[in-house]
Design an enzyme around this catalytic site. Structure first.
Site, PDB file in Angstrom:
ATOM      1  N   PHE A  49      -1.601  16.117   4.465  1.00  0.00           N
ATOM      2  CA  PHE A  49      -1.980  15.455   3.223  1.00  0.00           C
ATOM      3  C   PHE A  49      -0.806  15.499   2.245  1.00  0.00           C
ATOM      4  O   PHE A  49      -0.340  16.552   1.857  1.00  0.00           O
ATOM      5  CB  PHE A  49      -3.227  16.091   2.602  1.00  0.00           C
ATOM      6  CG  PHE A  49      -3.845  15.180   1.576  1.00  0.00           C
ATOM      7  CD1 PHE A  49      -4.662  14.125   1.949  1.00  0.00           C
ATOM      8  CD2 PHE A  49      -3.564  15.347   0.226  1.00  0.00           C
ATOM      9  CE1 PHE A  49      -5.203  13.256   1.012  1.00  0.00           C
ATOM     10  CE2 PHE A  49      -4.099  14.487  -0.725  1.00  0.00           C
ATOM     11  CZ  PHE A  49      -4.922  13.444  -0.323  1.00  0.00           C
TER      12      PHE A  49
ATOM     13  N   GLU B 161       0.827  -1.210   0.000  1.00  0.00           N
ATOM     14  CA  GLU B 161       0.000   0.000   0.000  1.00  0.00           C
ATOM     15  C   GLU B 161       0.860   1.259   0.000  1.00  0.00           C
ATOM     16  O   GLU B 161       2.010   1.235   0.430  1.00  0.00           O
ATOM     17  CB  GLU B 161      -0.887   0.005   1.252  1.00  0.00           C
ATOM     18  CG  GLU B 161      -2.370  -0.116   0.992  1.00  0.00           C
ATOM     19  CD  GLU B 161      -3.010   1.035   0.226  1.00  0.00           C
ATOM     20  OE1 GLU B 161      -2.410   1.629  -0.678  1.00  0.00           O
ATOM     21  OE2 GLU B 161      -4.169   1.341   0.564  1.00  0.00           O
ATOM     22  N   ASP B 162       0.276   2.331  -0.475  1.00  0.00           N
ATOM     23  CA  ASP B 162       0.996   3.601  -0.455  1.00  0.00           C
ATOM     24  C   ASP B 162       1.002   4.214   0.942  1.00  0.00           C
ATOM     25  O   ASP B 162       2.026   4.661   1.429  1.00  0.00           O
ATOM     26  CB  ASP B 162       0.405   4.592  -1.479  1.00  0.00           C
ATOM     27  CG  ASP B 162      -1.109   4.787  -1.363  1.00  0.00           C
ATOM     28  OD1 ASP B 162      -1.757   4.108  -0.534  1.00  0.00           O
ATOM     29  OD2 ASP B 162      -1.663   5.617  -2.101  1.00  0.00           O
TER      30      ASP B 162
HETATM   31  P1  IMP Z   1      -7.518   4.796   4.896  1.00  0.00           P
HETATM   32  O1  IMP Z   1      -8.606   3.823   4.574  1.00  0.00           O
HETATM   33  O2  IMP Z   1      -8.054   6.004   5.606  1.00  0.00           O
HETATM   34  O3  IMP Z   1      -6.355   4.186   5.660  1.00  0.00           O
HETATM   35  O4  IMP Z   1      -7.014   5.405   3.525  1.00  0.00           O
HETATM   36  C1  IMP Z   1      -6.093   4.814   2.725  1.00  0.00           C
HETATM   37  C2  IMP Z   1      -6.104   5.453   1.356  1.00  0.00           C
HETATM   38  O5  IMP Z   1      -6.434   6.840   1.434  1.00  0.00           O
HETATM   39  C3  IMP Z   1      -4.744   5.395   0.725  1.00  0.00           C
HETATM   40  O6  IMP Z   1      -4.577   4.233  -0.020  1.00  0.00           O
HETATM   41  C4  IMP Z   1      -4.723   6.650  -0.111  1.00  0.00           C
HETATM   42  O7  IMP Z   1      -5.267   6.392  -1.401  1.00  0.00           O
HETATM   43  C5  IMP Z   1      -5.629   7.611   0.604  1.00  0.00           C
HETATM   44  N1  IMP Z   1      -4.870   8.578   1.433  1.00  0.00           N
HETATM   45  C6  IMP Z   1      -4.820   8.677   2.768  1.00  0.00           C
HETATM   46  N2  IMP Z   1      -4.022   9.681   3.170  1.00  0.00           N
HETATM   47  C7  IMP Z   1      -3.539  10.245   2.039  1.00  0.00           C
HETATM   48  C8  IMP Z   1      -2.632  11.342   1.790  1.00  0.00           C
HETATM   49  O8  IMP Z   1      -2.067  12.001   2.677  1.00  0.00           O
HETATM   50  N3  IMP Z   1      -2.392  11.607   0.471  1.00  0.00           N
HETATM   51  C9  IMP Z   1      -2.948  10.906  -0.550  1.00  0.00           C
HETATM   52  N4  IMP Z   1      -3.789   9.881  -0.358  1.00  0.00           N
HETATM   53  C10 IMP Z   1      -4.080   9.548   0.931  1.00  0.00           C
HETATM   54 MG    MG Z   2      -5.922   7.880  -3.395  1.00  0.00          MG
END
Ligand code: IMP
Ligand code: MG
Length: 183
Positions: free
Chosen positions: A155, A102-103
């Site tokens: 972000f 994951e990123d």
């Molecule tokens: P989660 O379900 O809230 O953990 O979100 C995960 C996904 O949200 C990641 O795979 C990203 O695509 C997106 N995301 C969360 N934070 C960021 C950020 O700071 N920049 C860009 N994408 C983000």
């Molecule tokens: Mg995204």
């Protein structure tokens, strides 16, 4: 000419630093999965840049596959609604060791959902490798097994990460100017 760099408040992780982070992760994964059937599961689209570099830093044989789930739309916050857009092509079998690539681990909702549905297919193991971790934002109890860098609650974009599908091709990770998404 419009430059994407103008929308960046500050560079958080340089190209050089990213290279070192990925090399170290690759070495560790290669040691840990030696002799095992390893399947790297990249979560589209944010992890493609990381995946491309990470797979080449892994020195043991491995398979790759891709999944696509929706969680964010064009917002900067998770909706909590996660939907499978594209499933794995690979048949998960008893000896499969899945490593989700994951990123970023933010609220944790996306990965915790993904881990659950993949766990139901009975792989031998299932672990998470995330390039970035924002622990301050976690709403579900989830820890990654491999973390490239822990970052503050800001972000970020670049190296695959987007805002409204843009900035994925920046070669570094940078904090986006709030003015970009507040207008
Ligand atoms: P989660 O379900 O809230 O953990 O979100 C995960 C996904 O949200 C990641 O795979 C990203 O695509 C997106 N995301 C969360 N934070 C960021 C950020 O700071 N920049 C860009 N994408 C983000
Ligand atoms: Mg995204």
């Amino acid at each position: 000419m419009y430059m994407m760099e103008n929308d960046i408040e500050r560079v958080l992780i340089t190209q050089d630093k990213l290279k070192k982070i990925v090399e170290e992760l690759g070495e560790k994964i290669s040691r840990d999965y030696e002799g095992k059937e390893l399947i790297l599961v990249s979560v589209l689209k944010g992890s493609v840049v990381f995946m491309g570099d990470l797979m080449r830093a892994i020195t043991i044989p491995c398979y790759i596959d891709f999944m696509s789930v929706s969680s964010y739309g064009n917002e900067t916050r998770s909706t909590g609604v996660v939907k499978i857009i594209k499933d794995l092509d690979t048949n998960v079998i008893d000896g499969s060791n899945l490593l989700i690539v994951e990123d970023i681990l933010d609220s944790g909702r996306t990965l915790s959902y993904l881990k659950d549905i993949l766990a139901r297919r009975n792989p031998e193991s299932i672990k998470i490798c995330t390039l970035l971790d924002k622990p301050d934002r976690r709403v579900v109890d989830l820890k990654a097994d491999y973390v490239g860098a822990v970052i503050p609650d800001a972000f970020v974009v670049g190296y695959g990460l987007d805002y409204a599908e843009k900035y994925r091709n920046l070669p570094f990770v940078g904090v986006l100017k709030p003015s970009v998404y507040e207008k």
